[in-house]
Design a protein around this motif. Sequence first.
Motif, short mmCIF file in Angstrom:
data_model
loop_
_atom_site.label_atom_id
_atom_site.label_comp_id
_atom_site.label_asym_id
_atom_site.label_seq_id
_atom_site.Cartn_x
_atom_site.Cartn_y
_atom_site.Cartn_z
N VAL A 107 43.68 99.29 23.16
CA VAL A 107 44.45 98.38 24.01
C VAL A 107 43.90 98.42 25.44
O VAL A 107 43.77 97.38 26.10
CB VAL A 107 45.96 98.75 23.99
CG1 VAL A 107 46.73 98.01 25.06
CG2 VAL A 107 46.54 98.47 22.63
N GLY A 108 43.55 99.59 25.92
CA GLY A 108 42.98 99.70 27.27
C GLY A 108 41.65 98.98 27.39
O GLY A 108 41.40 98.28 28.38
N ILE A 109 40.82 99.10 26.38
CA ILE A 109 39.53 98.41 26.40
C ILE A 109 39.73 96.90 26.35
O ILE A 109 39.05 96.14 27.07
CB ILE A 109 38.64 98.91 25.24
CG1 ILE A 109 38.20 100.34 25.51
CG2 ILE A 109 37.43 98.01 25.05
CD1 ILE A 109 37.49 101.00 24.35
N ALA A 110 40.66 96.44 25.53
CA ALA A 110 40.93 95.00 25.44
C ALA A 110 41.46 94.47 26.77
O ALA A 110 41.07 93.37 27.21
CB ALA A 110 41.92 94.72 24.32
N ALA A 111 42.33 95.23 27.43
CA ALA A 111 42.87 94.79 28.72
C ALA A 111 41.77 94.73 29.78
O ALA A 111 41.70 93.78 30.57
CB ALA A 111 43.99 95.73 29.17
N ALA A 112 40.90 95.73 29.78
CA ALA A 112 39.80 95.74 30.75
C ALA A 112 38.85 94.57 30.49
O ALA A 112 38.39 93.91 31.44
CB ALA A 112 39.05 97.07 30.68
N ALA A 113 38.55 94.29 29.23
CA ALA A 113 37.66 93.18 28.91
C ALA A 113 38.29 91.85 29.33
O ALA A 113 37.62 90.97 29.88
CB ALA A 113 37.36 93.17 27.41
N GLY A 114 39.59 91.69 29.10
CA GLY A 114 40.28 90.47 29.52
C GLY A 114 40.27 90.30 31.02
O GLY A 114 40.08 89.20 31.54
N TYR A 115 40.47 91.39 31.74
CA TYR A 115 40.46 91.34 33.20
C TYR A 115 39.08 90.94 33.71
O TYR A 115 38.96 90.15 34.65
CB TYR A 115 40.88 92.69 33.78
CG TYR A 115 40.83 92.74 35.28
CD1 TYR A 115 41.83 92.13 36.03
CD2 TYR A 115 39.79 93.38 35.95
CE1 TYR A 115 41.80 92.17 37.42
CE2 TYR A 115 39.75 93.42 37.34
CZ TYR A 115 40.76 92.81 38.06
OH TYR A 115 40.71 92.85 39.42
N LEU A 116 38.05 91.47 33.10
CA LEU A 116 36.69 91.17 33.55
C LEU A 116 36.24 89.77 33.15
O LEU A 116 35.42 89.16 33.84
CB LEU A 116 35.71 92.21 33.01
CG LEU A 116 35.88 93.63 33.56
CD1 LEU A 116 34.96 94.59 32.85
CD2 LEU A 116 35.64 93.65 35.06
#
Length: 167
Positions: A47-56
């Motif tokens: 979930v953290g990786i997905a959130a970071a990818a979405g933010y970027l």
Amino acid sequence: MDDRERIRLKMRRLRRQLDHYSSEWSAQACRWLDWKFQVSQHPLLSVGIAAAAGYLLIPGKKAPVRVELDEATRKEIVKQLQIQQFKEPISQSPAVPTLWQTGVTIASQLLLRSAINYGVSQIDRLMNAERTVTETESPETMHSVYHEIDPHSSLEHDNDIHLYQRT
């Protein structure tokens, strides 16, 4: 056994172990590359990786472009906009009902519904009354005669005895 046979035997054993280990390593590598397996093993990290990818991946807001106009250009643009505004037909937006109109509409709908419900209940009452009369009447009661005697008069007058017969 001589040395050659022992070396051949060791080589066969090493080949079998290498085959076994290589198939095991390839299965483990496939498991490590499978994203479903990784998500099931590490849900919070996923979930953290997905959130970071979405933010970027979402682009940031661009800074507004500021244009400096001199007074003559600004007046000309305003003049052109005013001319253009009067050339276009004025669209009629639907009128928003006032609070009074809304109240009257709601009250009239309530009255209409009440009148319809009252009418339906009266029709239902009449139909049920007719049904109970026909259900309670039997062949014996339909031909029976009821006598009603007026208690204030004498029995001599035929007018005082009333005969009622249901048909």
